[in-house]
Motif scaffolding. Structure first.
Motif, PDB file in Angstrom:
ATOM      1  N   THR A   1       0.833  -1.208   0.000  1.00  0.00           N
ATOM      2  CA  THR A   1       0.000   0.000   0.000  1.00  0.00           C
ATOM      3  C   THR A   1       0.864   1.253   0.000  1.00  0.00           C
ATOM      4  O   THR A   1       1.737   1.418   0.855  1.00  0.00           O
ATOM      5  CB  THR A   1      -0.913   0.025   1.239  1.00  0.00           C
ATOM      6  N   LEU A   2       0.622   2.131  -0.970  1.00  0.00           N
ATOM      7  CA  LEU A   2       1.254   3.443  -0.988  1.00  0.00           C
ATOM      8  C   LEU A   2       0.591   4.303   0.073  1.00  0.00           C
ATOM      9  O   LEU A   2      -0.638   4.426   0.099  1.00  0.00           O
ATOM     10  CB  LEU A   2       1.108   4.094  -2.364  1.00  0.00           C
ATOM     11  N   CYS A   3       1.386   4.924   0.933  1.00  0.00           N
ATOM     12  CA  CYS A   3       0.820   5.570   2.127  1.00  0.00           C
ATOM     13  C   CYS A   3       1.207   7.045   2.246  1.00  0.00           C
ATOM     14  O   CYS A   3       1.804   7.473   3.232  1.00  0.00           O
ATOM     15  CB  CYS A   3       1.250   4.822   3.387  1.00  0.00           C
TER      16      CYS A   3
ATOM     17  N   ASN B   1      -0.772  10.107  -2.700  1.00  0.00           N
ATOM     18  CA  ASN B   1       0.265   9.108  -2.979  1.00  0.00           C
ATOM     19  C   ASN B   1       1.228   9.529  -4.090  1.00  0.00           C
ATOM     20  O   ASN B   1       1.718   8.684  -4.863  1.00  0.00           O
ATOM     21  CB  ASN B   1      -0.378   7.750  -3.286  1.00  0.00           C
TER      22      ASN B   1
ATOM     23  N   GLY C   1      -3.385   2.076  -3.119  1.00  0.00           N
ATOM     24  CA  GLY C   1      -3.000   3.335  -2.494  1.00  0.00           C
ATOM     25  C   GLY C   1      -3.988   3.719  -1.412  1.00  0.00           C
ATOM     26  O   GLY C   1      -5.190   3.498  -1.569  1.00  0.00           O
TER      27      GLY C   1
ATOM     28  N   CYS D   1      -2.609   6.804  -7.164  1.00  0.00           N
ATOM     29  CA  CYS D   1      -1.307   7.460  -7.238  1.00  0.00           C
ATOM     30  C   CYS D   1      -1.352   8.514  -8.331  1.00  0.00           C
ATOM     31  O   CYS D   1      -1.745   8.212  -9.468  1.00  0.00           O
ATOM     32  CB  CYS D   1      -0.204   6.438  -7.528  1.00  0.00           C
TER      33      CYS D   1
ATOM     34  N   CYS E   1      -5.282   8.145 -11.052  1.00  0.00           N
ATOM     35  CA  CYS E   1      -4.236   7.184 -11.420  1.00  0.00           C
ATOM     36  C   CYS E   1      -3.585   7.736 -12.675  1.00  0.00           C
ATOM     37  O   CYS E   1      -3.984   7.408 -13.798  1.00  0.00           O
ATOM     38  CB  CYS E   1      -4.858   5.809 -11.660  1.00  0.00           C
TER      39      CYS E   1
ATOM     40  N   GLY F   1       1.763   6.876 -11.843  1.00  0.00           N
ATOM     41  CA  GLY F   1       0.743   6.062 -11.190  1.00  0.00           C
ATOM     42  C   GLY F   1       0.085   5.119 -12.178  1.00  0.00           C
ATOM     43  O   GLY F   1      -0.145   3.936 -11.879  1.00  0.00           O
TER      44      GLY F   1
END
Length: 274
Positions: free
Chosen positions: A18-20, A26, A56, A62, A111, A115
């Motif tokens: 997971t992008l955090c 993100n 994300g 992202c 996105c 991304g």
């Protein structure tokens, strides 16, 4: 302690990456990219992980490169030394595309840019109805990175890829499915649940066969038919030796459901596969 820019959780044989950076949608800054390189390397090499979900946190999947960080790097000249395309984007995309196990992207919200490159480097995509996709590069005077010149063109064809990148317009999840980018669109509340369910199903499957299929598809457009036929023969010869294949054939004949261990095929001495 500050939250890690990338979180990895494992449930059964499925790893969730997971992008955090939710407050930044993100955006990919240096710490996030470095953490993502490490995380994908770890889950890709872990034999206990047989499928991966990439997603994300927050309102977006992202939005690509963190342009605030990039602007500062342009001011100081640090961009030349960072070489982020070579050192970060390329390894990230290579890990996703060549990982010897299926990778599912759970895409919601924005996105765009890199991304979109991350999403298209995955094997399968589950899109939320609120997904907004695009390249965004020409809007800031740049061209493709994160493998999109290959993955987008292969997904939608050269003519539409040119339309997408030169016009610089975004498109929605319905268009993405119609153009060949994804095969499943679900409500935003269901996107992660559906991606997890898909990953769990894949994790219970013949992992070695999935890996071979990924290799063959990746090379299919770049080599003559005769070379591909020879590669298929080598892959099949290796897979025939696996307990997964032999057990699945016995199960089929017995009208039973096969159970796959996911183990790699034995490698005869001196042999190699493309």
């Amino acid at each position: 302690m500050p939250q890690s820019p990338v979180e990895v959780s494992v449930s059964g044989a499925v790893a969730e990456v997971t992008l955090c950076r939710p407050a930044a949608r993100n955006a990919l800054d240096l710490p996030l990219k470095q953490a993502l390189v490490r995380a994908l390397g770890d889950v890709g090499s872990d034999p206990a992980v047989r499928a991966v979900v990439l997603t994300g946190r927050g309102p977006a999947f992202c939005v690509g490169q963190d342009l605030r960080e990039h602007a500062a790097a342009l001011e100081t000249g640090a961009w030349a030394e960072q070489r982020t395309v070579e050192r970060h984007y390329n390894p990230i995309v290579t890990s996703l595309a060549t990982m010897p196990k299926p990778v599912v992207a759970a895409v919601h919200g924005a996105c765009v840019g890199a991304g979109l490159g991350l999403a298209l480097a995955c094997d399968l995509r589950v899109l939320a109805t609120d997904a907004v996709l695009g390249t965004a590069f020409t809007g800031i005077g740049l061209t493709f990175d994160s493998g999109l010149s290959v993955t987008l063109t292969r997904a939608v064809g050269a003519a539409r890829a040119r339309e997408i990148v030169l016009r610089g317009e975004t498109f929605d999840a319905t268009s993405a499915v119609a153009w060949g980018i994804a095969g499943q669109v679900v409500p935003p509340s269901d996107v992660l649940t559906e991606a997890r369910a898909l990953a769990e199903r894949l994790a219970a499957g013949p992992t070695a066969a999935y890996a071979a299929s990924k290799r063959l598809v990746a090379a299919a457009l770049d080599r003559p038919l005769a070379v591909s036929l020879a590669a298929e023969a080598r892959e099949q010869d290796a897979l025939v030796r696996t307990a997964d294949h032999q057990g699945a054939v016995r199960a089929f004949l017995a009208k039973e459901t096969p159970r796959f261990s996911g183990q790699a095929p034995p490698s005869p001495a001196g042999s190699s596969r493309p």
